[in-house]
Design an enzyme around this catalytic site. Structure first.
Site, PDB file in Angstrom:
ATOM      1  N   ASP A   8       0.728  -1.215   0.042  1.00 44.70           N
ATOM      2  CA  ASP A   8       0.064  -0.040   0.255  1.00 44.70           C
ATOM      3  C   ASP A   8       0.940   1.169  -0.212  1.00 44.70           C
ATOM      4  OD1 ASP A   8      -2.629   1.397   0.489  1.00 44.70           O
ATOM      5  OD2 ASP A   8      -1.051   2.183   1.948  1.00 44.70           O
ATOM      6  N   ASP A  10      -0.239   5.065   0.693  1.00 43.87           N
ATOM      7  CA  ASP A  10      -0.248   5.893   2.265  1.00 43.87           C
ATOM      8  C   ASP A  10      -0.777   5.479   3.131  1.00 43.87           C
ATOM      9  OD1 ASP A  10      -1.248   8.704   0.697  1.00 43.87           O
ATOM     10  OD2 ASP A  10      -2.429   7.388  -0.100  1.00 43.87           O
ATOM     11  N   LYS A 150      -9.111  -4.950  -3.852  1.00 43.13           N
ATOM     12  CA  LYS A 150      -7.132  -4.699  -3.426  1.00 43.13           C
ATOM     13  C   LYS A 150      -7.359  -6.613  -4.201  1.00 43.13           C
ATOM     14  CE  LYS A 150      -5.223  -0.915  -1.619  1.00 43.13           C
ATOM     15  NZ  LYS A 150      -4.548  -0.565  -0.615  1.00 43.13           N
ATOM     16  N   ASP A 173      -2.018  -0.211   5.835  1.00 46.21           N
ATOM     17  CA  ASP A 173      -3.007  -0.008   7.153  1.00 46.21           C
ATOM     18  C   ASP A 173      -4.417   0.070   7.127  1.00 46.21           C
ATOM     19  OD1 ASP A 173      -2.578   2.124   4.847  1.00 46.21           O
ATOM     20  OD2 ASP A 173      -2.778   3.496   6.420  1.00 46.21           O
ATOM     21  N   ASP A 177      -7.108  -2.959   2.774  1.00 45.25           N
ATOM     22  CA  ASP A 177      -5.933  -4.169   2.675  1.00 45.25           C
ATOM     23  C   ASP A 177      -6.656  -5.136   3.127  1.00 45.25           C
ATOM     24  OD1 ASP A 177      -3.742  -2.192   1.550  1.00 45.25           O
ATOM     25  OD2 ASP A 177      -4.018  -1.147   3.701  1.00 45.25           O
TER      26      ASP A 177
END
Length: 224
Positions: A8, A10, A150, A173, A177
């Site tokens: 990821d 951010d 994702k 995070d 995810d």
């Protein structure tokens, strides 16, 4: 051999001030396995990041809505329903929250992102009326199809790299995810991760943001 990675951006490759940690520009080009950048950001952002890092453009964008590997681009969904939700949200007196230029959504193809300082309840109600969901990534509210994730993006991308999803080590995070953690062979949540990501991860790291991710990469390299 080091495992392929799915990372990821951010909160994972960034520092607390939201800037990408420059150390990745040295670490990732030297990684001896495929690296996939998986993000909720619109397609141009991860493509540009790969370009400037000088790594292959293996990308999962818009939470799985757009997938790129080599010359092959796959778009999952058309984004029309999400745009209708945004129009109705604004018509109800709310704001998407990004100003007149709205660079957050300007190149977005399959979903709409709404600033987190805007009312969530009305957005969720409108999304449900259109058969969509709202995912809070910690940086924006994403209005998207429930079937686009994702993890689904990784399932479609991995064979293009002659890999299986189970070969990948994932770092993230946020709740967006969780699906990646569910299909990757190893999953790590940085210490700043939200509760859903921490529950889904195999390991919750002691370090936050990019420090946590870089520590994982170092451990994986030493273990190889």
């Amino acid at each position: 051999m080091v495992p392929p990675l799915v990372l990821d951006i951010d909160g994972t490759m960034t520092r607390p001030d939201d800037s990408v940690d420059p150390r990745f520009f040295d670490v990732l080009p030297q990684w001896d396995a495929p690296v996939v950048i998986a993000t909720g950001k619109s397609f141009p952002y991860p493509v540009s990041l790969c370009h400037f890092m000088h790594i292959e453009q293996n990308v999962i964008a818009e939470n799985g809505g757009v997938v790129l590997s080599g010359e092959q681009v796959t778009t999952n969904g058309d984004g029309e329903a999400a745009r209708r939700v945004a129009e109705e949200y604004v018509a109800a007196g709310h704001d998407i929250g990004w100003g007149q230029t709205d660079l957050t959504n300007r190149w977005r193809e399959t979903e709409i992102a709404v600033a987190r300082d805007q009312p969530l309840g009305p957005l969720e109600e409108l999304a449900a009326e259109h058969g969509l969901e709202v995912v809070d990534t910690g940086f924006a509210y994403h209005v998207k199809s429930p079937r686009i994730e994702k993890g689904l993006g990784l399932k479609s991308l991995a064979p293009l790299l002659d890999r299986t999803p189970e070969e990948f080590a994932a770092v993230g995070d946020s709740e967006n995810d969780v699906s990646t953690f569910g299909v990757a062979g190893e999953s790590y949540a940085v210490a700043n991760a939200d509760a859903k990501a921490q529950r889904a991860a195999d390991v919750v790291l002691e370090e936050s943001y990019s420090e946590g991710t870089l520590s994982v990469l170092e451990d994986l390299r030493e273990r190889a």
